[in-house]
Write an enzyme that holds these catalytic residues in place. Structure first.
Site, PDB file in Angstrom:
ATOM      1  N   ARG A 100     -55.786  -7.100   0.268  1.00  0.00           N
ATOM      2  CA  ARG A 100     -55.612  -7.875  -1.606  1.00  0.00           C
ATOM      3  C   ARG A 100     -54.693  -9.250  -0.292  1.00  0.00           C
ATOM      4  O   ARG A 100     -54.084  -9.018  -0.196  1.00  0.00           O
ATOM      5  CB  ARG A 100     -54.110  -7.626  -2.059  1.00  0.00           C
ATOM      6  CG  ARG A 100     -53.194  -8.268  -2.736  1.00  0.00           C
ATOM      7  CD  ARG A 100     -52.111  -7.185  -3.661  1.00  0.00           C
ATOM      8  NE  ARG A 100     -52.568  -6.401  -4.736  1.00  0.00           N
ATOM      9  CZ  ARG A 100     -52.607  -5.999  -5.727  1.00  0.00           C
ATOM     10  NH1 ARG A 100     -51.095  -6.755  -6.250  1.00  0.00           N
ATOM     11  NH2 ARG A 100     -53.358  -5.738  -6.882  1.00  0.00           N
ATOM     12  N   HIS A 127     -60.766  -9.457  -9.190  1.00  0.00           N
ATOM     13  CA  HIS A 127     -60.363  -8.113  -8.959  1.00  0.00           C
ATOM     14  C   HIS A 127     -60.786  -7.238  -9.739  1.00  0.00           C
ATOM     15  O   HIS A 127     -60.285  -6.552 -10.839  1.00  0.00           O
ATOM     16  CB  HIS A 127     -58.679  -8.090 -10.106  1.00  0.00           C
ATOM     17  CG  HIS A 127     -57.698  -6.819 -10.184  1.00  0.00           C
ATOM     18  ND1 HIS A 127     -57.600  -6.284  -9.491  1.00  0.00           N
ATOM     19  CD2 HIS A 127     -56.144  -6.980 -10.643  1.00  0.00           C
ATOM     20  CE1 HIS A 127     -56.678  -5.566  -8.974  1.00  0.00           C
ATOM     21  NE2 HIS A 127     -55.473  -5.940 -10.086  1.00  0.00           N
ATOM     22  N   GLN A 130     -59.957  -3.633 -10.412  1.00  0.00           N
ATOM     23  CA  GLN A 130     -59.400  -3.246 -12.003  1.00  0.00           C
ATOM     24  C   GLN A 130     -60.703  -3.339 -13.026  1.00  0.00           C
ATOM     25  O   GLN A 130     -60.005  -2.305 -14.149  1.00  0.00           O
ATOM     26  CB  GLN A 130     -58.468  -4.877 -12.777  1.00  0.00           C
ATOM     27  CG  GLN A 130     -57.771  -4.339 -13.422  1.00  0.00           C
ATOM     28  CD  GLN A 130     -56.440  -3.552 -13.666  1.00  0.00           C
ATOM     29  OE1 GLN A 130     -55.825  -3.612 -12.611  1.00  0.00           O
ATOM     30  NE2 GLN A 130     -56.799  -2.362 -14.620  1.00  0.00           N
ATOM     31  N   ASP A 238     -53.137 -10.940 -20.130  1.00  0.00           N
ATOM     32  CA  ASP A 238     -52.568 -10.291 -18.545  1.00  0.00           C
ATOM     33  C   ASP A 238     -51.907 -11.414 -18.384  1.00  0.00           C
ATOM     34  O   ASP A 238     -51.740 -11.815 -19.665  1.00  0.00           O
ATOM     35  CB  ASP A 238     -53.946 -10.751 -17.141  1.00  0.00           C
ATOM     36  CG  ASP A 238     -53.268 -10.648 -16.404  1.00  0.00           C
ATOM     37  OD1 ASP A 238     -51.925 -10.078 -15.606  1.00  0.00           O
ATOM     38  OD2 ASP A 238     -54.341 -10.820 -14.996  1.00  0.00           O
ATOM     39  N   CYS A 278     -53.758  -4.583 -17.338  1.00  0.00           N
ATOM     40  CA  CYS A 278     -53.747  -4.682 -16.109  1.00  0.00           C
ATOM     41  C   CYS A 278     -52.572  -4.378 -15.634  1.00  0.00           C
ATOM     42  O   CYS A 278     -52.178  -2.910 -15.097  1.00  0.00           O
ATOM     43  CB  CYS A 278     -54.261  -5.938 -15.333  1.00  0.00           C
ATOM     44  SG  CYS A 278     -53.951  -7.295 -15.593  1.00  0.00           S
ATOM     45  N   ARG A 306     -57.378   3.475 -11.896  1.00  0.00           N
ATOM     46  CA  ARG A 306     -57.561   3.047 -10.417  1.00  0.00           C
ATOM     47  C   ARG A 306     -57.437   4.017  -9.776  1.00  0.00           C
ATOM     48  O   ARG A 306     -58.214   3.365  -9.058  1.00  0.00           O
ATOM     49  CB  ARG A 306     -56.098   2.775 -10.612  1.00  0.00           C
ATOM     50  CG  ARG A 306     -55.964   1.003 -11.483  1.00  0.00           C
ATOM     51  CD  ARG A 306     -57.398  -0.343 -11.357  1.00  0.00           C
ATOM     52  NE  ARG A 306     -56.986  -0.578 -10.027  1.00  0.00           N
ATOM     53  CZ  ARG A 306     -56.623  -1.380  -9.272  1.00  0.00           C
ATOM     54  NH1 ARG A 306     -55.410  -1.832 -10.015  1.00  0.00           N
ATOM     55  NH2 ARG A 306     -56.251  -1.607  -8.223  1.00  0.00           N
TER      56      ARG A 306
END
Ligand code: CP
Length: 322
Positions: A100, A127, A130, A238, A278, A306
């Site tokens: 990340r 991402h 996700q 988001d 998310c 996830r």
């Protein structure tokens, strides 16, 4: 060497097996095979995380492996050791990397310079973990409740259940989740409409990526949120201030306020539309509490998935090691 840096690192033909495996791992949690037995996977994180860190640590452990969490500032990478040398050294010790970071070029370079699989656990550009978990969450809603036993066709109906559906992304249309959903929608055969204020376009490198994948023009953009959500099967948003954008907080909240997902905006989508986010969510900013409390809000299914989808990705990449 197979990596997962972008949604399109899985070909459309590979998706049914991947998502069938995710379902199998979810249904047989605690009883399934342990394909990472004897392996250590390093997790290099340069940004905060709850869902991604915990789901990868738990997932690697449940697959029989050892997760090794490395805060960027605790290793020499944070003091200037090069990405290339970090990739070469870690390749001698561990069996895979989960990364990340801010700059997407870093995950690409780790993949290019190392000899082990690399998974993108979020960059400023994309991402993908996700979006694959989100897609699986929708497959659970729209796909068959049980899968056929024919190995060749398993998962086809799951992935096929997304085809032709419409997702509307409202808010910061240039953020990594929006970019990733553009790639994902094109990969899964969905329609995607995005609404947000002007001036928050995706980075030029995203347009280059879209063109390279043959998806140029594969989305609709409008400044009108009602237009975007009309006939949508999913309304998605988001946070307005992504990690690294904190100095723009007040301006972003000012210009994005008309794009909050209110009950009224959610009602402009299909009557059975689902709400997705998310997480983490800021109730009262990008989404109102009433929408989060709706029975059509599936944010915690997204979060749980996830774990199951990333386990399927880990198992698939581990199996492809040379
Ligand atoms: N959605 C997501 O990636 O959450 P975290 O930042 O908590 O990992």
């Amino acid at each position: 060497m197979k990596h997962f840096l972008h949604e399109t690192d899985f070909k459309a033909s590979e998706l049914p097996a991947l998502f069938a495996l995710a379902r199998e791992l979810k249904q047989n949690r605690g009883r399934h095979a342990r394909p990472l037995a004897g392996q250590t996977w390093a997790m290099i994180f340069s940004k905060s995380s709850t869902r991604t860190r915990v789901s990868f640590e738990v997932g690697i452990h449940e697959l029989g492996g050892n997760p090794l969490f490395l805060n960027r500032n605790d290793i020499q990478l944070g003091r200037g050791e090069t990405i290339a040398d970090t990739a070469r050294v870690l390749s001698r010790f561990v069996h895979g990397l989960v990364v990340r970071t801010f700059d997407h070029a870093e995950v690409q370079q780790l993949a290019d310079m190392g000899t082990i699989p690399v998974i993108n656990a979020l960059t400023d550009l994309l991402h993908p973990c996700q979006i694959f978990a989100d897609a699986f969450t929708l497959m659970e809603r729209w796909g068959p409740s049980s899968l056929g036993s024919d190995a060749a066709s398993r998962g086809d109906d799951l992935v096929g259940s997304l085809r032709g559906r419409k997702i509307a992304f409202v808010g910061d249309r240039g953020c990594n989740v929006a970019n990733s959903w553009i790639l994902g929608a094109n990969l899964f055969g969905m329609k995607i409409s995005l609404a947000g204020p002007p001036g928050f376009d995706a980075a030029p490198e995203f347009d280059q990526l879209l063109a390279r994948e043959g998806f140029a023009g594969g989305y609709h953009f409008t400044t009108d949120p009602v237009e975007a959500v009309r006939d949508a099967d999913v309304v998605y948003t988001d946070v307005w201030v992504s990690m690294g954008k904190e100095e723009e907080t007040s301006e972003r909240i000012r210009v994005m306020s008309p794009y909050a997902v209110t009950e009224e905006l959610f009602a402009a989508a299909k009557p059975d539309a689902l709400f997705m986010h998310c997480l983490p969510a800021h109730a009262g900013e990008e989404v109102m509490q009433e929408v989060l409390d709706s029975p059509r809000c599936i944010i915690f299914d997204q979060a749980e998935n996830r774990l199951h989808v990333q386990k399927a990705i880990l198992a698939t990449l581990a199996a492809g090691r040379t």
